[in-house]
Design a protein around this motif. Structure first.
Motif, PDB file in Angstrom:
ATOM      1  N   SER A  62       0.844  -1.187   0.000  1.00 55.48           N
ATOM      2  CA  SER A  62       0.000   0.000   0.000  1.00 55.48           C
ATOM      3  C   SER A  62       0.884   1.244   0.000  1.00 55.48           C
ATOM      4  O   SER A  62       1.992   1.245   0.516  1.00 55.48           O
ATOM      5  CB  SER A  62      -0.879   0.021   1.247  1.00 55.48           C
ATOM      6  N   THR A  63       0.366   2.315  -0.588  1.00 54.95           N
ATOM      7  CA  THR A  63       1.056   3.603  -0.542  1.00 54.95           C
ATOM      8  C   THR A  63       0.628   4.310   0.736  1.00 54.95           C
ATOM      9  O   THR A  63      -0.567   4.459   1.005  1.00 54.95           O
ATOM     10  CB  THR A  63       0.674   4.466  -1.763  1.00 54.95           C
ATOM     11  N   ILE A  64       1.595   4.747   1.509  1.00 53.43           N
ATOM     12  CA  ILE A  64       1.307   5.402   2.783  1.00 53.43           C
ATOM     13  C   ILE A  64       1.767   6.851   2.692  1.00 53.43           C
ATOM     14  O   ILE A  64       2.907   7.130   2.297  1.00 53.43           O
ATOM     15  CB  ILE A  64       2.010   4.687   3.954  1.00 53.43           C
ATOM     16  N   ILE A  65       0.894   7.766   3.045  1.00 52.82           N
ATOM     17  CA  ILE A  65       1.207   9.200   3.023  1.00 52.82           C
ATOM     18  C   ILE A  65       1.425   9.639   4.473  1.00 52.82           C
ATOM     19  O   ILE A  65       0.585   9.409   5.355  1.00 52.82           O
ATOM     20  CB  ILE A  65       0.062  10.001   2.370  1.00 52.82           C
ATOM     21  N   TYR A  66       2.577  10.295   4.704  1.00 51.51           N
ATOM     22  CA  TYR A  66       2.953  10.747   6.044  1.00 51.51           C
ATOM     23  C   TYR A  66       2.900  12.268   6.117  1.00 51.51           C
ATOM     24  O   TYR A  66       3.086  12.965   5.119  1.00 51.51           O
ATOM     25  CB  TYR A  66       4.375  10.288   6.377  1.00 51.51           C
ATOM     26  N   GLY A  70       6.113  12.634  10.426  1.00 54.50           N
ATOM     27  CA  GLY A  70       6.322  11.211  10.218  1.00 54.50           C
ATOM     28  C   GLY A  70       5.147  10.345  10.619  1.00 54.50           C
ATOM     29  O   GLY A  70       5.242   9.112  10.615  1.00 54.50           O
ATOM     30  N   ASP A  71       4.023  10.975  10.973  1.00 52.73           N
ATOM     31  CA  ASP A  71       2.822  10.228  11.327  1.00 52.73           C
ATOM     32  C   ASP A  71       2.038   9.886  10.057  1.00 52.73           C
ATOM     33  O   ASP A  71       1.964  10.687   9.121  1.00 52.73           O
ATOM     34  CB  ASP A  71       1.932  11.052  12.265  1.00 52.73           C
ATOM     35  N   GLU A  72       1.436   8.718  10.066  1.00 50.48           N
ATOM     36  CA  GLU A  72       0.670   8.286   8.898  1.00 50.48           C
ATOM     37  C   GLU A  72      -0.637   9.071   8.806  1.00 50.48           C
ATOM     38  O   GLU A  72      -1.395   9.154   9.759  1.00 50.48           O
ATOM     39  CB  GLU A  72       0.370   6.788   8.999  1.00 50.48           C
ATOM     40  N   ILE A  73      -0.858   9.652   7.618  1.00 52.71           N
ATOM     41  CA  ILE A  73      -2.092  10.395   7.395  1.00 52.71           C
ATOM     42  C   ILE A  73      -3.106   9.540   6.659  1.00 52.71           C
ATOM     43  O   ILE A  73      -4.282   9.480   7.018  1.00 52.71           O
ATOM     44  CB  ILE A  73      -1.835  11.660   6.542  1.00 52.71           C
ATOM     45  N   TYR A  74      -2.649   8.876   5.589  1.00 55.02           N
ATOM     46  CA  TYR A  74      -3.560   8.161   4.717  1.00 55.02           C
ATOM     47  C   TYR A  74      -2.843   6.980   4.089  1.00 55.02           C
ATOM     48  O   TYR A  74      -1.637   7.040   3.845  1.00 55.02           O
ATOM     49  CB  TYR A  74      -4.076   9.109   3.625  1.00 55.02           C
TER      50      TYR A  74
END
Length: 110
Positions: A62-66, A70-74
């Motif tokens: 999965s693509t993870i947006i931070y 550095g916290d995961e947003i989406y």
């Protein structure tokens, strides 16, 4: 005389039918082998290479947006939510559960 003629005619018809059946069988056999080979080649072409599997390129994650901290947003995923986990990070109970569902005698089989 008539008996001999009928006998000769019967055997010649039998040979003709045998010849026709052998030709049909030969064509069927060749067509089956060629068809099976084509299907097998198409199937093999869709498989990933062993090198790609070893490098881990085949398994899409999965693509993870931070955010800037550095916290995961989406998390974006298409076919399923997948996250790569190294083998040594998987707990022993999960490994045992997977092995038990696949083959209960995994450790006893050579």
């Amino acid at each position: 005389m008539i008996k001999r003629h009928l006998k000769r005619t019967f055997f010649s018809l039998k040979d003709k039918y045998r010849s026709i059946l052998l030709k049909i069988f030969g064509i069927f056999l060749i067509t089956s082998v060629v068809g099976f080979s084509l299907i097998w080649a198409i199937y093999l072409r869709s498989l990933p290479s062993i090198e790609a599997l070893v490098r881990g390129e085949y398994f899409k994650e999965s693509t993870i947006i931070y955010d800037k901290n550095g916290d995961e947003i989406y998390s974006i995923f298409k076919d399923g939510k997948r996250t790569y986990i190294p083998y040594d990070k998987i707990s022993a109970s999960v490994k045992d559960a997977i092995i038990s569902t696949e083959d209960g005698t995994f450790f006893e089989n050579p």
